[in-house]
Design a protein around this motif. Structure first.
Motif, PDB file in Angstrom:
ATOM      1  N   ILE A 303      38.531  43.311  32.592  1.00 29.51           N
ATOM      2  CA  ILE A 303      37.982  44.568  33.109  1.00 29.51           C
ATOM      3  C   ILE A 303      38.512  45.672  32.215  1.00 29.51           C
ATOM      4  N   VAL A 304      37.591  46.387  31.577  1.00 28.55           N
ATOM      5  CA  VAL A 304      37.935  47.469  30.653  1.00 28.55           C
ATOM      6  C   VAL A 304      37.764  48.800  31.382  1.00 28.55           C
ATOM      7  N   LEU A 305      38.811  49.607  31.374  1.00 25.86           N
ATOM      8  CA  LEU A 305      38.792  50.932  31.985  1.00 25.86           C
ATOM      9  C   LEU A 305      39.084  51.936  30.883  1.00 25.86           C
ATOM     10  N   ALA A 306      38.087  52.701  30.478  1.00 23.53           N
ATOM     11  CA  ALA A 306      38.212  53.598  29.332  1.00 23.53           C
ATOM     12  C   ALA A 306      37.991  55.044  29.735  1.00 23.53           C
ATOM     13  N   GLY A 307      38.762  55.944  29.101  1.00 22.53           N
ATOM     14  CA  GLY A 307      38.627  57.369  29.366  1.00 22.53           C
ATOM     15  C   GLY A 307      39.766  57.948  30.164  1.00 22.53           C
TER      16      GLY A 307
END
Length: 379
Positions: A303-307
């Motif tokens: 799971i990629v969480l960007a920002g």
């Protein structure tokens, strides 16, 4: 603080706190969570327990501030509606007040007499008996509206101090949370990061997909912690942040760009947490995505969480569900800005965006297949 506001919300809306969607109910729930978090803080003796307690405290403050914003916005809308109604009925209200003033000022015997004699007096008495209930009803309605208007006005006037206290509380909790995470040393580890290999991978990749595919090179040594496996909870994971879904998987934005993930609109400095127990695979800046946290809730699932504005944790650590992974960027508006928004009937702006991507093996997956349904809109 929040419990007192809940009472005012009930008075201003004329409802009881029976639904979680009602601001009063949300404020009551947030107050209870604050009390539980305070107990957890007082009993916390280890780094992990303190992090859990502070995470709960930040969430409770965020919920309470959301309830307060919503309540103020509803109060402002209701107040404006009442004032507009009074303006539209100005002549009618003026006549009613005039009649009531005349009746209250005139001596009672004179009200019962009529210049034309007993018959006129009898007729006027019959007419008055018909009119009086209607006048009383209108007067009672006017009194109720004026009392409601007074409560709404007082609520908004007294909100500044409550907002200031709430924002100070959440900021202090976030600061303490960051400190507690830096002092935490008791998390289990699945592997030890190869820092040189990770730096080489960051420098050598130019896409998120390429980086995700090459993450295995960052493992220097295996640990003893078992790998989490959230596949059994597929479709029911909670959202990693309190926000609104504004772009779905594979949906083009206004510029025609299609991304294989979700975009969530959040408030500044919102807390981002792990939706399930997971291994942190990466935490730090990446490409043009800002700060990124990549977690592995199941073997070969990322799971990629960007920002994010800040990221917590180190690669290899196994974090429990709800563990803090970072904070969104931005500046929290001051109390006056929030009150101005409420006075204009506007909702609190969600000015930051979190990109959420799920990768299953070498392919991307629709986050909607993993997370519980979210409310949102598309543009």
């Amino acid at each position: 603080m929040i419990r007192a506001l809940a009472l005012l919300f009930c008075l201003s809306t004329g409802t009881t706190a029976t639904a979680q969607t009602d601001p009063a109910a949300a404020a009551e729930a947030a107050a209870a969570r604050l009390e539980n978090a305070a107990i957890m803080l007082s009993e916390a003796t280890t780094g992990r327990a303190r992090v859990d307690a502070l995470t709960e405290t930040v969430r409770a403050y965020e919920d309470g501030l959301v309830a307060l914003r919503d309540g103020l916005r509803r109060a402002a809308i209701r107040e404006r509606a009442i004032r507009l109604e009074f303006e539209a009925r100005r002549d009618e209200v003026s006549r009613l007040v005039g009649v009531l003033t005349t009746m209250s000022a005139a001596p009672t015997p004179l009200l019962l007499l009529h210049p034309s004699g007993p018959i006129g007096t009898a007729r006027s008495g019959m007419i008055l008996s018909e009119i009086t209930p209607a006048l009383q009803a209108e007067a009672e309605e006017l009194r109720t509206r004026l009392e409601e208007l007074s409560v709404l006005s007082n609520l908004q006037q007294d909100a500044a101090a409550t907002l200031e206290a709430g924002m100070r509380g959440v900021q202090d909790s976030r600061t303490a949370l960051s400190q507690a995470i830096s002092e935490r040393t008791d998390l289990p580890r699945r592997f030890v990061e190869d820092r040189v290999g990770m730096a080489t991978l960051v420098a050598a990749t130019d896409t998120l997909a390429g980086f995700a595919d090459g993450l295995s090179v960052s493992i220097a040594a295996e640990g003893d912690a078992p790998a989490p496996d959230a596949r059994a909870r597929r479709g029911s994971l909670p959202a990693p942040v309190q926000g609104t879904l504004i772009r779905r998987y594979g949906e083009a934005d206004a510029a025609g760009t299609v991304r294989p993930g979700w975009i969530l609109a959040t408030r500044p400095r919102a807390l981002v947490t792990a939706p399930a127990a997971a291994t942190i695979r990466y935490a730090g800046p990446l490409l043009d995505l800002g700060n990124v946290s990549i977690i592995e809730p199941a073997p070969d699932v990322l799971i990629v969480l960007a920002g994010l504005g800040e990221v917590y944790g180190n690669p290899g650590e196994v974090v429990p569900e709800g563990a803090p992974l970072g904070l969104m960027p931005g500046e929290t508006p001051n109390a006056q800005a929030i009150l101005t928004e409420a006075a204009q009937g506007m909702d609190a702006p969600r000015s930051e965006t979190l990109y959420v991507e799920v990768r299953d093996g070498q392919d991307t997956a629709d986050p909607g297949d993993w997370f519980a349904p979210l409310s949102g809109r598309t543009e």
